[in-house]
Write an enzyme that holds these catalytic residues in place. Structure first.
Site, PDB file in Angstrom:
ATOM      1  N   ASP A  20     -54.842   0.530  27.608  1.00 51.70           N
ATOM      2  CA  ASP A  20     -56.032   0.945  26.860  1.00 51.70           C
ATOM      3  C   ASP A  20     -56.100   2.468  26.705  1.00 51.70           C
ATOM      4  OD1 ASP A  20     -58.398   0.674  25.522  1.00 51.70           O
ATOM      5  OD2 ASP A  20     -59.622   0.360  27.301  1.00 51.70           O
ATOM      6  N   TRP A  25     -56.672   8.709  22.619  1.00 54.02           N
ATOM      7  CA  TRP A  25     -55.589   9.696  22.779  1.00 54.02           C
ATOM      8  C   TRP A  25     -55.280  10.317  21.417  1.00 54.02           C
ATOM      9  CZ3 TRP A  25     -50.709  10.461  20.805  1.00 54.02           C
ATOM     10  CH2 TRP A  25     -49.830  11.264  21.543  1.00 54.02           C
ATOM     11  N   HIS A  37     -50.877   4.357  19.177  1.00 53.72           N
ATOM     12  CA  HIS A  37     -50.143   3.152  19.583  1.00 53.72           C
ATOM     13  C   HIS A  37     -48.649   3.443  19.761  1.00 53.72           C
ATOM     14  CE1 HIS A  37     -53.758   0.932  19.274  1.00 53.72           C
ATOM     15  NE2 HIS A  37     -53.840   0.996  17.967  1.00 53.72           N
ATOM     16  N   ASN A  68     -58.187  -8.477  18.585  1.00 52.18           N
ATOM     17  CA  ASN A  68     -57.664  -7.277  17.909  1.00 52.18           C
ATOM     18  C   ASN A  68     -57.429  -7.464  16.405  1.00 52.18           C
ATOM     19  OD1 ASN A  68     -55.706  -6.105  20.775  1.00 52.18           O
ATOM     20  ND2 ASN A  68     -57.755  -5.525  20.106  1.00 52.18           N
ATOM     21  N   ARG A  71     -59.442  -5.362  13.805  1.00 52.70           N
ATOM     22  CA  ARG A  71     -59.151  -3.957  13.462  1.00 52.70           C
ATOM     23  C   ARG A  71     -58.638  -3.857  12.016  1.00 52.70           C
ATOM     24  NH1 ARG A  71     -57.280  -0.987  18.923  1.00 52.70           N
ATOM     25  NH2 ARG A  71     -58.822  -2.013  20.227  1.00 52.70           N
TER      26      ARG A  71
HETATM   27  C1  FPP Z   1     -55.796  -0.655  23.324  1.00 51.85           C
HETATM   28  O1  FPP Z   1     -56.119   0.703  23.056  1.00 51.85           O
HETATM   29  C2  FPP Z   1     -54.446  -0.923  22.841  1.00 51.85           C
HETATM   30  C3  FPP Z   1     -54.104  -1.912  21.964  1.00 51.85           C
HETATM   31  C4  FPP Z   1     -55.087  -2.827  21.376  1.00 51.85           C
HETATM   32  C5  FPP Z   1     -52.714  -2.072  21.499  1.00 51.85           C
HETATM   33  C6  FPP Z   1     -51.670  -1.878  22.540  1.00 51.85           C
HETATM   34  C7  FPP Z   1     -50.381  -1.719  21.864  1.00 51.85           C
HETATM   35  C8  FPP Z   1     -49.398  -0.878  22.213  1.00 51.85           C
HETATM   36  C9  FPP Z   1     -49.409  -0.019  23.411  1.00 51.85           C
HETATM   37  C10 FPP Z   1     -48.174  -0.796  21.378  1.00 51.85           C
HETATM   38  C11 FPP Z   1     -47.431  -2.101  21.488  1.00 51.85           C
HETATM   39  C12 FPP Z   1     -46.001  -1.944  21.476  1.00 51.85           C
HETATM   40  C13 FPP Z   1     -45.191  -2.060  22.549  1.00 51.85           C
HETATM   41  C14 FPP Z   1     -43.751  -1.936  22.312  1.00 51.85           C
HETATM   42  C15 FPP Z   1     -45.677  -2.280  23.930  1.00 51.85           C
HETATM   43  P1  FPP Z   1     -57.235   1.037  21.978  1.00 51.85           P
HETATM   44  O2  FPP Z   1     -56.580   1.128  20.652  1.00 51.85           O
HETATM   45  O3  FPP Z   1     -58.337   0.031  22.064  1.00 51.85           O
HETATM   46  O4  FPP Z   1     -57.711   2.444  22.454  1.00 51.85           O
HETATM   47  P2  FPP Z   1     -59.192   3.029  22.362  1.00 51.85           P
HETATM   48  O5  FPP Z   1     -60.051   2.182  23.274  1.00 51.85           O
HETATM   49  O6  FPP Z   1     -59.023   4.424  22.877  1.00 51.85           O
HETATM   50  O7  FPP Z   1     -59.611   2.988  20.916  1.00 51.85           O
END
Ligand code: FPP
Length: 239
Positions: A20, A25, A37, A68, A71
């Site tokens: 998360d 970031w 991401h 998700n 989004r």
């Molecule tokens: C949550 O952070 C993250 C996700 C919903 C997506 C996670 C995906 C990745 C790390 C990339 C996937 C690829 C690989 C190869 C592992 P958020 O977007 O909700 O962050 P925020 O709360 O700061 O908005």
């Protein structure tokens, strides 16, 4: 692989992570969410490698939840592209990296090419050092509903009686069948929720919440979470 430092207690055999904080970031840097991401995918690569050197056997990561899909289509496409790229590389380097894969979630909603990559990765998964369980189109409640539905189908087909159902039997219908429950679940980014992640499997897991955003999560943050886990006294409902 055996732990490299024999002075340290053995790490948990199964660590799960809610990756998360990618969006925040990116926002802090004035970048689009997809850049967050991409940095999150790099962080995942680093941490998966580090888990292998530590001797962690299972690493389960929340890559895309059933929620998700809400989004923007651009963000969803960006995450899917990163997963596709990662799996293509991983399929080439499987023997070198000694990482194998399982997928938890309803893959039928993913694009056909991504579904094929997931199936190919799972099919080629030998008993390597680390098993990565990717939660993709995954929700903990959805997982339990799917398991209950499949059990009901087996009852209707005469394979089981309703009274056969036990915790062990139901566990075998979950995506995580045959995978031990995670001892440690880490959520970076400062949020303190479980967000529908591994609801059944986390019954006795230790949760460690950390303030670092996932793209900045480093091997030393993982060390810190493992040290916190070792400081806790796990009683499993006993005294
Ligand atoms: C949550 O952070 C993250 C996700 C919903 C997506 C996670 C995906 C990745 C790390 C990339 C996937 C690829 C690989 C190869 C592992 P958020 O977007 O909700 O962050 P925020 O709360 O700061 O908005």
């Amino acid at each position: 692989m055996a732990p490299t430092d024999i002075t340290k207690p053995a790490p948990p055999q199964h660590i799960a992570i809610i990756m998360d904080g990618n969006g925040r970031w990116a926002k802090k840097r004035g970048l689009p969410r997809t850049a967050g991401h991409a940095a999150g995918a790099e962080s995942f690569r680093r941490i998966a490698n580090y888990c292998r050197t530590l001797g962690v056997r299972y690493l389960t990561v929340y890559a895309f939840s059933t929620e998700n899909w809400k989004r923007s289509s651009e963000e969803v496409a960006g995450i899917m592209k990163l997963l596709r790229r990662y799996l293509e590389e991983a399929l080439q380097d499987m023997e070198k990296n000694r990482v194998c894969f399982r997928f938890f979630g309803d893959l039928s909603k993913l694009s056909p090419d991504l579904q094929k990559l997931c199936h190919d990765a799972e099919k080629r998964s030998e008993d390597y050092d680390v098993q990565v369980n990717f939660c993709l189109n995954y929700g903990g409640r959805d997982e339990i509903v799917q398991a209950a539905r499949r059990f009901a189908e087996d009852v209707a087909a005469g394979k089981h009686n309703p009274e056969d159902l036990t915790e062990d039997l139901l566990s075998g219908y979950l995506y995580s069948a045959d995978v031990p429950d995670p001892e440690l679940i880490i959520r970076p980014s400062g949020e303190k929720r479980t967000s529908n992640f591994l609801l059944w499997q986390s019954a006795y897991s230790e949760y460690v919440f950390m303030n670092v955003l996932w793209p900045d999560f480093s091997p030393s943050d993982l060390d810190e979470a493992i040290e916190e886990y070792h400081r806790r006294n796990r009683r499993f409902g006993g005294t």
